[in-house]
Motif scaffolding. Structure first.
Motif, PDB file in Angstrom:
ATOM      1  N   ARG A  42      -2.051  -2.650  -4.435  1.00 50.40           N
ATOM      2  CA  ARG A  42      -0.915  -2.096  -5.178  1.00 50.40           C
ATOM      3  C   ARG A  42      -0.917  -2.629  -6.609  1.00 50.40           C
ATOM      4  NH1 ARG A  42       2.949   0.273  -2.069  1.00 50.40           N
ATOM      5  NH2 ARG A  42       4.597  -0.200  -3.551  1.00 50.40           N
ATOM      6  N   ASN A  45       2.843  -2.723 -11.445  1.00 47.55           N
ATOM      7  CA  ASN A  45       4.054  -2.054 -11.930  1.00 47.55           C
ATOM      8  C   ASN A  45       4.596  -1.003 -10.974  1.00 47.55           C
ATOM      9  OD1 ASN A  45       1.913  -0.456 -12.206  1.00 47.55           O
ATOM     10  ND2 ASN A  45       2.296   0.177 -14.321  1.00 47.55           N
ATOM     11  N   ILE A  46       4.291  -1.121  -9.709  1.00 48.34           N
ATOM     12  CA  ILE A  46       4.949  -0.237  -8.748  1.00 48.34           C
ATOM     13  C   ILE A  46       5.869  -1.070  -7.875  1.00 48.34           C
ATOM     14  CG2 ILE A  46       3.113   1.464  -8.794  1.00 48.34           C
ATOM     15  CD1 ILE A  46       2.111   0.422  -6.190  1.00 48.34           C
ATOM     16  N   CYS A  47       6.608  -0.402  -7.001  1.00 49.31           N
ATOM     17  CA  CYS A  47       7.720  -1.113  -6.382  1.00 49.31           C
ATOM     18  C   CYS A  47       7.252  -2.203  -5.427  1.00 49.31           C
ATOM     19  CB  CYS A  47       8.686  -0.157  -5.700  1.00 49.31           C
ATOM     20  SG  CYS A  47       8.106   0.519  -4.159  1.00 49.31           S
ATOM     21  N   ASN A  48       8.135  -3.162  -5.194  1.00 46.92           N
ATOM     22  CA  ASN A  48       7.770  -4.365  -4.444  1.00 46.92           C
ATOM     23  C   ASN A  48       8.065  -4.259  -2.957  1.00 46.92           C
ATOM     24  OD1 ASN A  48       8.411  -4.976  -7.274  1.00 46.92           O
ATOM     25  ND2 ASN A  48       7.673  -6.978  -6.720  1.00 46.92           N
ATOM     26  N   PHE A  49       8.306  -3.051  -2.487  1.00 51.59           N
ATOM     27  CA  PHE A  49       8.601  -2.882  -1.073  1.00 51.59           C
ATOM     28  C   PHE A  49       7.467  -2.133  -0.407  1.00 51.59           C
ATOM     29  CE2 PHE A  49      12.659  -2.272  -3.412  1.00 51.59           C
ATOM     30  CZ  PHE A  49      13.089  -3.576  -3.259  1.00 51.59           C
ATOM     31  N   LYS A 185      11.074  -9.500 -14.538  1.00 52.95           N
ATOM     32  CA  LYS A 185      12.341  -8.771 -14.359  1.00 52.95           C
ATOM     33  C   LYS A 185      13.042  -9.165 -13.055  1.00 52.95           C
ATOM     34  CE  LYS A 185       9.262  -5.791 -12.216  1.00 52.95           C
ATOM     35  NZ  LYS A 185       8.974  -4.744 -11.368  1.00 52.95           N
TER      36      LYS A 185
ATOM     37  N   ASP B 316      12.729   0.385 -13.465  1.00 55.51           N
ATOM     38  CA  ASP B 316      12.338  -0.532 -12.387  1.00 55.51           C
ATOM     39  C   ASP B 316      12.026   0.280 -11.132  1.00 55.51           C
ATOM     40  OD1 ASP B 316      12.064  -2.379 -10.409  1.00 55.51           O
ATOM     41  OD2 ASP B 316      13.808  -3.581 -10.996  1.00 55.51           O
ATOM     42  N   GLN B 317      10.784   0.173 -10.684  1.00 58.01           N
ATOM     43  CA  GLN B 317      10.370   0.968  -9.542  1.00 58.01           C
ATOM     44  C   GLN B 317      11.128   0.601  -8.279  1.00 58.01           C
ATOM     45  OE1 GLN B 317       7.608   3.329  -9.295  1.00 58.01           O
ATOM     46  NE2 GLN B 317       7.905   3.438 -11.477  1.00 58.01           N
ATOM     47  N   ASN B 318      11.544  -0.646  -8.187  1.00 52.48           N
ATOM     48  CA  ASN B 318      12.268  -1.077  -6.998  1.00 52.48           C
ATOM     49  C   ASN B 318      13.582  -0.337  -6.878  1.00 52.48           C
ATOM     50  OD1 ASN B 318      10.344  -2.943  -6.294  1.00 52.48           O
ATOM     51  ND2 ASN B 318      11.250  -4.507  -7.594  1.00 52.48           N
ATOM     52  N   LEU B 319      14.279  -0.243  -7.997  1.00 50.51           N
ATOM     53  CA  LEU B 319      15.568   0.438  -7.971  1.00 50.51           C
ATOM     54  C   LEU B 319      15.358   1.919  -7.670  1.00 50.51           C
ATOM     55  CD1 LEU B 319      17.379  -1.285 -10.951  1.00 50.51           C
ATOM     56  CD2 LEU B 319      17.402  -1.859  -8.540  1.00 50.51           C
ATOM     57  N   TYR B 321      13.031   3.217  -5.917  1.00 50.91           N
ATOM     58  CA  TYR B 321      12.743   3.341  -4.484  1.00 50.91           C
ATOM     59  C   TYR B 321      14.024   3.275  -3.656  1.00 50.91           C
ATOM     60  CZ  TYR B 321      11.081   1.768   0.088  1.00 50.91           C
ATOM     61  OH  TYR B 321      10.863   1.638   1.423  1.00 50.91           O
ATOM     62  N   LEU B 322      14.844   2.273  -3.954  1.00 49.44           N
ATOM     63  CA  LEU B 322      16.066   2.090  -3.171  1.00 49.44           C
ATOM     64  C   LEU B 322      17.033   3.244  -3.399  1.00 49.44           C
ATOM     65  CD1 LEU B 322      16.617  -1.723  -3.638  1.00 49.44           C
ATOM     66  CD2 LEU B 322      15.789  -0.529  -1.623  1.00 49.44           C
ATOM     67  N   LEU B 325      16.008   5.955  -1.264  1.00 53.97           N
ATOM     68  CA  LEU B 325      16.266   5.598   0.131  1.00 53.97           C
ATOM     69  C   LEU B 325      17.727   5.870   0.487  1.00 53.97           C
ATOM     70  CD1 LEU B 325      14.579   4.262   2.378  1.00 53.97           C
ATOM     71  CD2 LEU B 325      15.635   2.116   1.765  1.00 53.97           C
ATOM     72  N   SER B 355       4.887   4.846  -2.318  1.00 56.25           N
ATOM     73  CA  SER B 355       6.136   4.581  -1.594  1.00 56.25           C
ATOM     74  C   SER B 355       7.237   5.490  -2.115  1.00 56.25           C
ATOM     75  CB  SER B 355       6.576   3.138  -1.788  1.00 56.25           C
ATOM     76  OG  SER B 355       5.533   2.273  -1.498  1.00 56.25           O
ATOM     77  N   ILE B 356       7.263   5.655  -3.422  1.00 58.34           N
ATOM     78  CA  ILE B 356       8.315   6.467  -4.022  1.00 58.34           C
ATOM     79  C   ILE B 356       8.094   7.942  -3.717  1.00 58.34           C
ATOM     80  CG2 ILE B 356       9.147   7.262  -6.272  1.00 58.34           C
ATOM     81  CD1 ILE B 356       9.081   4.329  -7.113  1.00 58.34           C
ATOM     82  N   ARG B 359       9.346   8.626  -0.254  1.00 53.18           N
ATOM     83  CA  ARG B 359      10.814   8.671  -0.200  1.00 53.18           C
ATOM     84  C   ARG B 359      11.315  10.003  -0.730  1.00 53.18           C
ATOM     85  NH1 ARG B 359      11.680   7.105   3.098  1.00 53.18           N
ATOM     86  NH2 ARG B 359      10.599   5.292   3.808  1.00 53.18           N
TER      87      ARG B 359
END
Lengths: 193, 1203
Positions: A42, A45-49, A185, B316-319, B321-322, B325, B355-356, B359
């Motif tokens: 991975r 810069n892609i998501c951490n999940f 971040k 932010d890719q995490n946000l 993704y969530l 979701l 992952s995104i 989703r």
């Protein structure tokens, strides 16, 4: 619940392996390898999940990880944990390491695995988050270190002398592999008092 | 001895420590394994020494090796030795090693019990801490049982460091030893309000884990959690609680309603993304649990969707993704609100992060409508072409099928288009989902009659290009579609344009390379096709043509007869003989077509998947009953003298067979299996066709020719799916035009006639009429089928053991096992010294235990009802949608009949009730206020004495035989109000800190402006001080932690420290705030006076009658009394009123006389004796402080005078 906490470097060498659910040791090694391969491919810069490594099982579980310089910190958690919360917890853990080792680098983790475990034990206990307040964690660790010192420590003077002698023959140990930008971040770390 | 010691320490000089080991391993990269095995040998030597330091060092190294994957289980005993070292340094190493390597199967683990117990009770908190941490990782059922009590004691340790660890480990103990849950629960609950935030957080953590698995048992804790949620500032705790509420709301929709507002406030106010996200999640859960269509909630949905959009748009890719979701959760119930963000979600399909993308795909499912289905699928099809990995491509494929077929093909307006999409999907190579496409083809062709002609033409084209499918993709399952194609062409052969051509395609030699089950379908459908061709030819009078077809069959069928697959072989031989027979008849010019097609007459209808299961058992049929008399096992039993027993046995014939010898049964089963295996005519329980293929001898020698043709599939003369999109647009456009015309006409008509409400012409889904008339044949179900079958809970779920009703009082047998030698004698009344509010009704005291079982049962029931009531009242601050389901207690007196009927109506208006410490006061809301006024009017008309209250719920356990349900009353009193804001407040004593009271102030915005920057400044007196944040001076105002949008109310809590509590006192204060509306902002002020009555320093504390008597006997209490005349209220209500307003509890009640007890926050005991005369009430009081008592009695007098 946190199922497992794994720390390994960019080459997949384990630096900390902590399972809160029983797996036989072969499976443990396999999980570490598999997780490493999942995480490695991975981009940064892609998501951490990550959903569903096949070994730590089921759709209820997620891998949540952060990548700092040479190290990956991976937490495997179930749906009762908040994803962003765990990301922050990883940050808390790493910052605590940074405080306790004074500018932590991979070598600290390599040579002081036991100490890293003791620090982790003040953050997570039996798979549940014990403490998130960094000052409190550091205070407890320091108190325990003082206690250890007062008892003379594990390696009392003679052994230390020997190890100092042994050190002479070694090529210079690189000290400069710093764990890198801690200020990645973090959406809301400051909120966690 | 001394020599030995010296020797040990000299040896140590040459021992490696952990660092040396690590360094060594790093220096031996080439022969690491060898080096490590050498190290392990050294470690084994070290472990043999007596020096504990050496051992500890060795164990420390082992822990490192364990991480690298080496077995260290052989050192388990040495680890225990190190654990039992007296020095913390060593102990810690031992416990670490144990926590990494011990598990339930470690046999020496039972040796640790006493060591751990010793460490748990060690004076050093770090010894205890290390033991708890270690134990949390390797606790076994035995350890949990033996140590549960010790750990429970630690939950009340003086050091918060130990408390939090002890609380947390309890979860593990519960899991391993579920019996401990009930006895430990009261204390765990108590820890929710621990002064230390860490302990509190741990308790929340544990209860959340418990409640997640069995939420219904924890519903009664909702009020407590609600209070925590509104008061806590720790985001970790908040997140956990909010997540917990998400699990609870599905069980209790009223809870959801109560939650919406504070959650919405949190969403507005918080800056922490994690908290925001969890709030949104729980609001979604609430909205799902509430019945939809409530207008005032659309705002909440909008808010959620809005916030989620912000998350998704974040870099932010995490946000992102969530956000996606959470969006998918809203989608299920409120698809419309998500649909408006289609653009954003489609955009995410192009994201670089898989992952995104996945989703976003999930979300598409709910985004489709009749209008946009084609467009979305078109987009997905381009993604299918681009997709690099097979997993993602497969995912796309299933999603396309999912969204098209959802809710009975609801969104498909043009099935020709869908069929061509399916056909296009067959181009996918390497997909695992050929069978999915096949199933869709079959389903559509069978259930949509109008499409059959088109489907058949497409399928015949597919069959024609079968060589492509069969050869290069045999392994990956796309050839499954041929199964569907063959069946459809055969079954609906009347629609075929060139049946002869198709027949030839199906009889090609290459077909034999297909998997067996597909070939079998080919063979069967070839005959169907043949039958229909025969019919055509005969009707047209082409005898030669008919014979030619027969000849073709006779020529080609033998290739199937040779098939290795039994099914194919059998069918083919059968049919070959049949065709040969037909050939003979044809030679004699006998017309055969009629008879041949009679073979396939009739139509096949789809049967619902669960139809078989749902066939009801006809009345009078017992499937378990024996058809014949069961054979008796032995002849001897038939002897006459045993007739008595024999009869009895016959009475329950069902149990007989199960008692038959198990071994015998197993043996017979085995024998039968053997027999079946050897019987060539027995059809075995279908092994997969592939397997059978392999099993057959000689098959592997048949060469399978791989033909690679990379020509893409094209169906000549037929429009591709893209063209359909254009066609469809044109069609819709035409339709719209027509409709507009019609509408215009109608409008003109309407204009001529009466003017009705003119609806704006909007193009909604309903406007689009399907292209062809689609009659979806419904699936067949047996008559009077039974309603849905429930899916049972998994009996192996480890958390099922923790599904324990926590509201039941503890039974004797449930006490935790206590080590006898450290048993302290139990005092007669456990709460005498430490009154614990939470525990009060949990442990019946000894005297009561002796009571008859019956009585206790009754009490239990009562208690349960009470519990349910508590929650009901707490929840019913907003009107429930249906009549309140509160289980009303059985009335025992006439007068409560009235009260009860009224209480039914007043459930809605419940403002609060007497159990203040159990449930936080619900917040006042405007509409509730109005309602209350309304009911007050009602009360008068019913001639119910005004102001009567709910009977004291908790304290009546010793007395008060009857229970009454009375209109509840609020303990909130008006503080001040003006046109902007209304302040009400409630003052509660808190047990945790001496001399502190909490003032809960509810602020209600009555204006149309937003109120912000609210600050509360209170002038401290010598006696009462407000607790202010550190660093702020006495004159600074304390900010109110929220803003108030118009019409909203919220509660803020402030703590005051009181020096002397014997006198009532008043504090002056000012609330300053900024009122902001469209015109601008103004600074406003509102003065108020806080009145601390003496009653507000009292805390309802239960007291047992024996303790009460002792207290009175002790004689160090001063006495005072009052008398009030002119009281008409019933005694019961009177007591309730005293309990409610003055925080007393009833100790004992005999006729019209009752003893009551309460305790002040500073520990004064207050005892009352209340007697009711004809029209008067006298109250005698005893208290350790006379001033307090006289002030209290004055207050009480004022209350009673109002009765």
């Amino acid at each position: 619940m946190i199922q497992a906490i794994l720390v390994f470097n960019n080459h997949g060498k384990p630096r900390l392996v902590r399972f809160y659910q029983r797996f036989v040791k072969e499976i443990q090694q396999q999980i570490v390898r598999e997780t490493f391969h999942l995480v490695l491919k991975r981009d940064d810069n892609i998501c951490n999940f990550l959903e569903g490594g096949s070994l730590i099982g089921g759709s209820d579980y997620k891998l949540i990880y952060r990548h700092y310089a040479t190290l990956y910190f991976v937490f495997c958690v179930d749906s009762s944990e908040s994803e962003l919360g765990i990301l922050d917890l990883i940050q808390v853990f790493v910052e605590t390491l940074d405080k306790c080792f004074e500018n932590v680098c991979e070598l600290d983790l390599i040579f002081h695995m036991d100490k890293v475990h003791y620090i982790l034990q003040e953050v997570v206990m039996g798979g549940m988050v014990l403490e998130t307040n960094m000052n409190e964690i550091v205070a407890q660790i320091e108190a325990q270190n003082r206690l250890e010192k007062s008892e003379g420590g594990l390696s009392a003077a003679p052994a230390r002398a020997v190890s100092a002698v042994k050190n002479i023959n070694l090529p210079e140990i690189p000290r400069n592999i710093n764990i890198g930008d801690l200020n990645i971040k973090v959406p809301n770390l400051s909120q966690f008092v | 001895m001394a020599l030995k010691m010296v020797k040990g320490s000299i040896d140590r000089m040459f021992d490696k420590n952990l660092q040396d080991l690590v360094r060594g391993i790093r220096n031996h990269k080439e022969d690491e394994a060898k080096y490590i095995s050498q190290c392990i040998d050294e470690i084994k030597q070290e472990l043999k020494q007596d020096n504990i330091a050496v051992k500890a060092n060795a164990v420390c190294k082992l822990t490192y090796l364990q991480m690298l994957g080496y077995d260290i289980s052989w050192a388990a005993f040495n680890i225990i030795e190190v654990m039992s070292a007296s020095k913390f340094t060593f102990k810690r190493i031992g416990y670490l090693a144990a926590s990494q390597s011990f598990h339930e199967g470690t046999d020496v683990i039972m040796l640790t019990t006493n060591q751990i117990r010793k460490d748990l009770s060690s004076p050093s908190q770090y010894d205890t801490g290390v033991a708890l941490t270690g134990l949390s990782c390797f606790v076994t059922p035995d350890l949990a049982r033996d140590l549960a009590n010790d750990i429970m004691t630690l939950m009340s340790h003086t050091k918060p460091y130990i408390r939090k660890k002890a609380v947390l480990i309890m979860y593990k103990v519960f899991l391993k030893y579920p019996e401990s849950l009930r006895p430990a629960f009261p204390r765990l609950k108590e820890k929710l309000e621990d002064p230390d935030p860490g302990v509190q957080s741990a308790a929340v953590n544990v209860i959340c884990e418990l409640a997640r698995r069995n939420p219904k048992n924890y519903l009664s804790l909702a009020p407590l959690f609600f209070k925590l949620m509104t008061s806590s500032t720790n985001n970790w705790v908040l997140i956990k609680i909010i997540k917990l509420f998400g699990a609870l709301t599905p069980l209790e929709p009223r809870l959801g309603k109560k939650l919406i507002e504070p959650l919405t406030n949190l969403i507005h106010s918080t800056s922490a993304m994690s908290l925001l996200y969890e709030c949104v999640n729980t609001v979604i859960a609430v909205l799902i649990s509430l019945s939809s269509g409530m207008p005032n909630h659309s705002a909440s949905i909008q808010l959620c969707v809005q916030k989620l959009r912000i998350l998704i748009e974040d870099s932010d890719q995490n946000l992102k993704y969530l956000g996606l979701l959470a969006m998918s959760k809203i989608l299920k119930t409120h698809p419309k609100s998500v649909q408006s963000h289609k653009d954003l979600i489609l955009q995410c399909l192009d994201d670089k992060d898989e992952s995104i993308r996945l989703r976003a795909l999930d979300l598409l499912y709910g985004m489709v409508s009749k209008k946009n289905l084609m467009e979305i699928v078109k987009k997905l099809m381009t993604h299918v072409d681009k997709a690099e990995g097979t997993t993602y491509r497969d995912e796309l494929l299933t999603k396309i099928i999912d969204i098209c077929s959802q809710s009975n093909y609801q969104y498909i307006t043009n099935f020709e288009w869908y069929i061509s999409i399916l056909v296009e999907l067959t181009r996918l190579e390497g997909t695992r989902h050929g069978h999915l496409i096949a199933a869709q083809m079959l389903d559509v062709a069978i259930r949509v009659k109008a499409i059959r002609k088109f489907a058949v033409s497409q399928m015949s084209a597919l069959l024609d290009s079968a060589h492509l499918l069969a050869s290069s993709t045999q392994r990956n399952g796309i050839c499954e579609v041929l199964y569907a194609a063959a069946w459809i062409c055969g079954e609906f052969s009347e629609h075929l344009q060139e049946p002869h051509h198709t027949l030839e395609a199906m009889l090609r030699p290459r077909v034999t390379t297909l998997p067996g089950h597909i070939q079998a379908v080919y063979v069967q459908n070839v005959v169907k096709l043949y039958a229909s061709i025969l019919q055509q030819k005969e009707q047209a009078g082409e005898a030669e043509g008919a014979q030619a077809v027969t000849q073709l069959m006779v020529d080609r069928l033998p290739q199937f007869v040779q098939s290795a697959d039994l099914e194919v072989q059998e069918r083919a031989s059968c049919i070959l003989q049949l065709v040969k027979h037909i050939q003979k008849l044809q030679a004699k010019d006998v017309p055969v077509a009629e008879e041949v097609s009679a073979l396939f007459a009739g139509e096949l209808n789809p049967v619902a998947p669960k139809a078989q299961k749902k066939v009801p058992v006809p009345e009078g049929l017992d499937l378990d009953a024996w058809i014949n008399e069961p054979l008796s096992d032995s002849e001897s039993e038939d002897e006459r003298p045993r007739a008595v027993f024999h009869e009895e046995e016959q009475r329950r014939p069902k149990h007989r067979p199960s008692e038959a010898d198990e071994e015998e049964l197993a043996r017979r089963r085995e024998a039968r299996k053997q027999e079946q295996a050897n019987n060539p005519f027995y059809i075995k329980s279908s092994p997969s066709p592939q397997k059978r293929y392999q099993d057959t001898p000689g098959v592997e020698h048949i060469p399978v020719v791989q033909i690679d043709l990379s020509v893409p599939l094209k169906v000549p003369g037929l429009p591709m799916s893209d063209q359909y999109v254009k066609l469809e647009e044109e069609r819709r456009h035409r339709q719209k035009l027509e409709k507009d015309k019609r509408r215009k006409k109608r409008k003109e008509k309407e204009k001529k006639g009466k003017r009705r409400h003119s609806s704006l012409p909007t193009e909604s889904d309903e406007d689009i009429a399907p292209a062809q008339q689609v009659d979806i044949v419904t699936e067949e179900m047996p008559e009077n089928a039974l309603p849905s079958d429930e899916d049972d809970k998994d009996p192996n779920d480890p958390y099922r053991a923790l599904d324990i009703d926590l509201d039941k009082p503890l039974a004797d047998s449930e006490k935790l096992p206590i080590q006898k030698h450290r048993n302290t004698e139990t005092s007669k009344s456990p709460e005498k010294d430490v009154p614990m509010v939470e525990k009060k009704s949990k442990k019946p005291k000894k005297k009561e235990k002796k009571h008859k079982e019956k009585e206790r049962d009754k009490e239990k029931k009562k208690e349960k009802e009470k519990k349910a009531e508590d929650l009901d009242f707490w929840l019913s601050t907003t009107p429930p949608p249906a009549p309140a389901p509160a289980p009303a207690p059985v009335p025992s007196t006439d007068e409560c009949e009235d009260a009860k009927t009224e209480a039914q109506g007043e459930e809605d208006d419940a403002e609060g009730q007497d159990q203040d410490k159990k449930s936080p006061k619900p917040k006042k809301k405007k509409h509730r206020k109005e309602k209350e006024e309304r009911t007050k009017g009602k009360k008068k008309s019913k001639k119910q004495p005004p102001g009567s209250e709910e009977a004291a719920g908790e304290p009546v356990q010793n007395g008060a035989p009857e229970e009454e349900q009375l209109p509840p009353e609020s303990s909130y009193s008006l503080l001040a109000e003006n046109s902007y804001v209304k302040m009400t407040c409630d003052i509660r004593g808190s047990l945790q800190e001496d001399s502190q009271v909490t003032v809960a102030i509810v602020l209600e915005n009555r204006s149309s402006s937003i109120l912000k920057g609210m600050e509360l400044s209170v002038l401290d007196s010598l006696n009462a001080r407000m607790a202010r944040p550190q660093g702020s001076s006495v004159h600074d105002g304390v900010p109110v932690p929220f803003q108030l949008p118009p019409g909203v109310s919220n509660e803020a809590q402030y703590v005051f420290t009181i020096q002397s509590i014997v006198m009532a006192q008043k504090l002056k204060g000012t609330l300053s705030f900024i009122a902001k509306n469209d015109e601008g902002a103004t600074h406003e002020k509102l003065d108020f006076r806080l009145h601390f009555s003496c009653s507000s320093y009292l805390i309802t504390t239960p007291c047992y009658s024996d303790a009460f008597a002792k207290l009175l006997e002790s004689g160090d209490l001063s006495m005072s009394s009052i008398k009030v005349d002119g009281i008409r209220m019933s005694f019961q209500n009177l007591l309730a009123k005293i309990c409610f307003h003055h925080h007393f509890s009833v100790v004992e009640r005999v006729d019209s006389c009752a003893s009551m007890y309460s305790r002040s926050i500073q520990g004064h005991h207050v005892c009352l004796l209340v007697k009711k005369g004809e029209n008067s009430v006298s109250v005698d009081g005893k208290c350790s402080d006379s001033t307090l008592l006289s002030n209290l009695l004055e207050e009480m007098k004022a209350t009673l005078a109002k009765c």
